[in-house]
Design an enzyme around this catalytic site. Structure first.
Site, PDB file in Angstrom:
ATOM      1  N   LYS A 105       0.863  -1.183   0.000  1.00  0.00           N
ATOM      2  CA  LYS A 105       0.000   0.000   0.000  1.00  0.00           C
ATOM      3  C   LYS A 105       0.896   1.228   0.000  1.00  0.00           C
ATOM      4  CE  LYS A 105      -3.598   1.938   2.981  1.00  0.00           C
ATOM      5  NZ  LYS A 105      -4.562   1.635   4.026  1.00  0.00           N
ATOM      6  N   HIS A 107      -0.074   4.498   0.466  1.00  0.00           N
ATOM      7  CA  HIS A 107      -0.585   5.686   1.168  1.00  0.00           C
ATOM      8  C   HIS A 107      -0.976   5.263   2.589  1.00  0.00           C
ATOM      9  CE1 HIS A 107      -4.068   3.620  -0.492  1.00  0.00           C
ATOM     10  NE2 HIS A 107      -4.768   4.148   0.510  1.00  0.00           N
TER      11      HIS A 107
END
Ligand SMILES: O=P(O)(O)OC[C@H]1O[C@H](OP(=O)(O)OP(=O)(O)O)[C@H](O)[C@@H]1O
Ligand SMILES: O=C(O)c1cc(=O)[nH]c(=O)[nH]1
Length: 221
Positions: A105, A107
């Site tokens: 991921k 963010h």
């Protein structure tokens, strides 16, 4: 071959009744036509998942294997590790658990790992082992986090050779134990399944025994 492990027998019975362990014609990851298939994804409601977690927990506790936390490899291992964590807590042994994302991921909190910090002795929770490649990846992820993988817990050990083309005649479970140095705990094995078929008083189920035995003779370890 005979097995009288009561936990394993109860688990095979539960899996057949839940429709997770089925008989028929199935293609395995190794490309074989198998007369049976164990689809852990079909433990698909709260009651079945709770019972599954209970079976894993009882197998882990009975094994005496020491571990500090659980790790569930994406995707199926994620749910399974959560179920086992709950099962263990119900047995009075609450341990942290973590899992990975297949894609990092970029963010928010970011990264590949989710859940408790991966540290100490880590037990991998997953459904099955075929050739062990994904268990090696999970062990590498755990080591990269600075922790030590100590074992893998699965539902069913099919006790068959991982490959028909390689000179290596070992099963995926044997590979994980011997090459990765991880202890493998399975709730049940092919031997337990055969014992169940031998003992059942359901003729329709018992009728599968001959085909499973032919398969075992051909591919079994
Ligand atoms: O012998 P192994 O290499 O460990 O392979 C077996 C694993 O492969 C499949 O999962 P997959 O990695 O495809 O991920 P999934 O949970 O997203 O289906 C399967 O569910 C096992 O967990
Ligand atoms: O060999 C496989 O791919 C396999 C067999 C099985 O019984 N269950 C499963 O999830 N995979």
């Amino acid at each position: 071959m005979a097995s009288t492990d009561p936990l394993a027998q109860a688990f095979v019975k539960f899996s057949v009744e839940a429709g997770v362990l089925r008989f028929g014609d199935f293609k395995t990851k190794a490309g074989r036509q198998s007369p049976y298939f164990f689809n852990t994804g079909l433990f698909d409601d709260g009651a079945k998942l709770a019972r599954l977690g209970e079976f894993y927990a009882r197998r882990l506790i009975a094994s005496g294997l020491e571990f500090d936390m659980l790790f569930g490899p994406a995707y199926k291992g994620i749910t399974l590790a959560a179920a086992v964590a709950i099962g263990l807590a119900r047995e009075g042994k609450s341990v942290p658990y973590a899992y990975n994302r297949k894609e990092a991921k970029d963010h928010g909190e970011g990264g590949l790992l989710v859940g408790a910090p991966v540290k100490g002795r880590v037990l991998i929770i997953d459904d099955v082992i075929t050739d062990g490649a994904s268990k090696r990846e999970a062990a590498e992820l755990i080591r990269a986090a600075g922790a030590t993988p100590v074992g893998v817990a699965i539902t069913m050990d099919r006790q068959e050779r991982a490959s028909d083309t390689s000179a290596d005649n070992r099963s995926g479970v044997q590979y994980v134990e011997q090459e990765l140095g991880l202890r493998v705990l399975s709730i049940a094995t092919l031997a337990d399944l055969m014992q169940f078929l031998a003992d059942t008083d359901d003729p329709a189920l018992q009728a599968n025994m001959a085909r499973v035995e032919v398969y075992r003779q051909r591919y079994g370890v």
